[in-house]
Design an enzyme around this catalytic site. Structure first.
Site, PDB file in Angstrom:
ATOM      1  N   ASN A 208      49.587 -33.471 125.771  1.00 32.47           N
ATOM      2  CA  ASN A 208      48.322 -33.212 125.062  1.00 32.47           C
ATOM      3  C   ASN A 208      48.253 -34.170 123.873  1.00 32.47           C
ATOM      4  OD1 ASN A 208      49.588 -31.914 122.658  1.00 32.47           O
ATOM      5  ND2 ASN A 208      50.338 -30.537 124.244  1.00 32.47           N
ATOM      6  N   PHE A 322      50.312 -20.820 115.554  1.00 30.49           N
ATOM      7  CA  PHE A 322      49.037 -21.519 115.486  1.00 30.49           C
ATOM      8  C   PHE A 322      48.200 -21.098 116.686  1.00 30.49           C
ATOM      9  CE2 PHE A 322      48.658 -24.916 112.255  1.00 30.49           C
ATOM     10  CZ  PHE A 322      49.810 -24.642 111.556  1.00 30.49           C
TER      11      PHE A 322
HETATM   12  N1  CTP Z   1      53.485 -21.627 122.020  1.00 28.29           N
HETATM   13  C1  CTP Z   1      54.833 -21.515 122.328  1.00 28.29           C
HETATM   14  N2  CTP Z   1      55.258 -21.727 123.595  1.00 28.29           N
HETATM   15  C2  CTP Z   1      54.400 -22.019 124.588  1.00 28.29           C
HETATM   16  C3  CTP Z   1      53.014 -22.131 124.284  1.00 28.29           C
HETATM   17  C4  CTP Z   1      52.580 -21.931 122.980  1.00 28.29           C
HETATM   18  O1  CTP Z   1      55.626 -21.239 121.440  1.00 28.29           O
HETATM   19  N3  CTP Z   1      54.849 -22.224 125.815  1.00 28.29           N
HETATM   20  C5  CTP Z   1      53.047 -21.377 120.629  1.00 28.29           C
HETATM   21  C6  CTP Z   1      52.373 -22.553 119.942  1.00 28.29           C
HETATM   22  O2  CTP Z   1      53.313 -23.341 119.222  1.00 28.29           O
HETATM   23  C7  CTP Z   1      51.416 -21.865 118.983  1.00 28.29           C
HETATM   24  C8  CTP Z   1      51.085 -20.552 119.701  1.00 28.29           C
HETATM   25  O3  CTP Z   1      52.081 -20.365 120.671  1.00 28.29           O
HETATM   26  O4  CTP Z   1      52.028 -21.535 117.766  1.00 28.29           O
HETATM   27  C9  CTP Z   1      49.749 -20.513 120.361  1.00 28.29           C
HETATM   28  O5  CTP Z   1      49.616 -21.596 121.232  1.00 28.29           O
HETATM   29  P1  CTP Z   1      48.280 -21.805 122.058  1.00 28.29           P
HETATM   30  O6  CTP Z   1      48.444 -22.975 122.977  1.00 28.29           O
HETATM   31  O7  CTP Z   1      47.080 -21.790 121.120  1.00 28.29           O
HETATM   32  O8  CTP Z   1      48.185 -20.444 122.847  1.00 28.29           O
HETATM   33  P2  CTP Z   1      48.841 -19.925 124.153  1.00 28.29           P
HETATM   34  O9  CTP Z   1      49.692 -18.764 123.780  1.00 28.29           O
HETATM   35  O10 CTP Z   1      49.483 -21.028 124.920  1.00 28.29           O
HETATM   36  O11 CTP Z   1      47.564 -19.344 124.900  1.00 28.29           O
HETATM   37  P3  CTP Z   1      46.301 -20.154 125.534  1.00 28.29           P
HETATM   38  O12 CTP Z   1      46.821 -21.509 125.942  1.00 28.29           O
HETATM   39  O13 CTP Z   1      45.907 -19.281 126.653  1.00 28.29           O
HETATM   40  O14 CTP Z   1      45.263 -20.216 124.442  1.00 28.29           O
END
Ligand code: CTP
Length: 400
Positions: A208, A322
């Site tokens: 990303n 976040f």
């Molecule tokens: N995060 C994490 N591990 C993952 C995915 C996300 O620790 N495999 C953490 C990110 O660092 C961030 C938080 O979870 O602090 C939210 O990440 P985000 O991508 O916004 O949300 P997701 O939980 O992945 O949900 P979605 O993609 O459905 O919005």
């Protein structure tokens, strides 16, 4: 980050004095009010007018100038400063300070000030290595002055070695650190930053656009506040912030492993990394060839690192996540705050200009478990980081 701070820059007579002009510009840009005081020898290298123009303030050169003393006396100058920076500090100036000599405007102020002093030496390498200079610099360190060690490289005298004025970026980092409250002293904090790379063949990966700037700003500000900072970082070209231990990882699985090992010893963890939610179910051993009209990539989920941290969290540990969203910002952020058992969540609307991936600024909303919602104005990522740490510190104070 230096708003409302008053900095007195003492410039002594070395060729590096020309670099101090740029230092004034950087300090002013960071919001500081800068007053420059020069030795007579410094004025041989750069004119007072240069510093006056860049700082927007009169430059002090002469202890016995009636006009200057009537405007602002040297004792008052010494009292006004929140920080004194000496750049360049010559061997002569360092020797006078170590001996407590006050025979000109600058050295008189140095004896009269109670502000912290940051000494940035610059001189020929043999002068720097001379036992007298080393003894004097140690004396200044013992007095409690901060020393920003000179850098190595080619010198103006066409010799090589240690003695170049430190990088201006390093001098700025010292200034930020000295002027920040030590409110995280003794705390172990972990910040994750950047993207992850999930390979599907030896030369390609899923990722990303995260650059890591927000996570690096969080690590930087925590280090200014004297925390012991571990930065677990996905691939990014950013330099590790000053005083921060960086652990470089590539995949979500590596990031999870490194964070899980460190987590139990941490007082606070901030997950700013843009962790990939999926990875290719298989990684081809050889580069995939474009032999087909269509390719299907089978993906499997990665482990949610933050959710796992939330499950294992102790009562005294502060956990911050976040939420990067393109719709239903508050709703999605609140859901993640509860679902992942967080203390705080920083919500980012990715559709807003100047917010999210790759920008130097960010516009965020911070939510806590009590339902408090802080809608912050567009700010630099360091300012957002300061707001996050302010709230983490308040939670530390409550759980004490
Ligand atoms: N995060 C994490 N591990 C993952 C995915 C996300 O620790 N495999 C953490 C990110 O660092 C961030 C938080 O979870 O602090 C939210 O990440 P985000 O991508 O916004 O949300 P997701 O939980 O992945 O949900 P979605 O993609 O459905 O919005």
């Amino acid at each position: 980050m230096l708003n409302d701070k008053s900095i007195l820059l003492g410039v002594s007579g070395g060729i590096a004095a020309y670099k101090s002009a740029e230092l004034v510009r950087l300090l002013v840009k960071a919001g500081a009010s800068v007053r420059v005081v020069m030795t007579a020898n410094a004025a041989q290298f750069v004119t007072p007018l240069t510093f006056q123009t860049l700082s927007g303030n009169p430059v002090g050169t002469d202890l016995f100038s009636l006009e200057a003393e009537s405007r602002i006396g040297h004792i008052h100058q010494a009292r006004l400063a929140d920080l004194v920076i000496l750049a360049p500090a010559t061997a002569n100036l360092i020797a006078k300070m170590a001996a407590g000599i006050a025979d000109d405007y600058l050295t008189t102020i140095l004896l009269a000030t109670t502000a912290p002093v940051l000494v940035c030496p610059a001189m020929n390498s043999k002068m720097w290595e001379h036992p007298a200079t080393q003894r004097n610099i140690n004396t200044l360190a013992e007095m409690g002055h901060a020393i920003c060690e000179p850098a190595s490289g080619p010198l103006a005298c066409r010799e090589e070695g240690a003695g170049r004025l430190a990088d201006l970026g390093d001098i700025m980092e010292w200034a930020f650190k000295i002027l920040s409250p030590p409110t995280l002293a003794g705390k172990n904090v972990l910040v994750s930053a950047g993207p992850t790379w999930e390979r599907f063949d030896p030369v390609r990966f899923l990722s990303n656009p995260s650059t890591g700037k927000m996570g690096y700003a969080l690590a930087r500000v925590a280090a200014w506040r004297r925390a012991n900072v571990r930065l677990v970082s996905g691939p990014t070209p950013l330099e590790a912030p000053f005083g921060v231990e960086r652990i470089s990882v590539s995949t979500a699985a590596e990031m999870r492993e490194r964070i899980a090992a460190l987590a139990p010893a941490m007082d606070a963890i901030v997950m700013a990394a843009a962790v990939s939610d999926y990875r290719p179910a298989e990684t081809a051993r050889q580069k995939l060839k474009k032999s087909l009209d269509r390719q299907t990539l089978l993906l499997e989920p990665t482990q949610d690192i933050l959710a796992e941290l939330g499950k294992n969290k102790t009562d005294s540990q502060v956990l911050v996540g976040f939420a990067a969203e393109t719709e239903k910002l508050l709703e999605n952020a609140k859901d993640k705050l509860i679902r992942k058992n967080l203390d705080l969540i920083v919500a980012n609307d990715l559709t807003k200009e100047g917010s999210g991936f790759g920008t130097d600024t960010n516009e965020v909303i911070i939510l806590d478990r009590n339902g408090t919602i802080s809608d912050l104005p567009p700010s630099s990522k360091e300012e957002v980081a300061a707001q996050v740490w302010d709230r983490v510190e308040r939670i530390f104070a409550c759980v004490k």
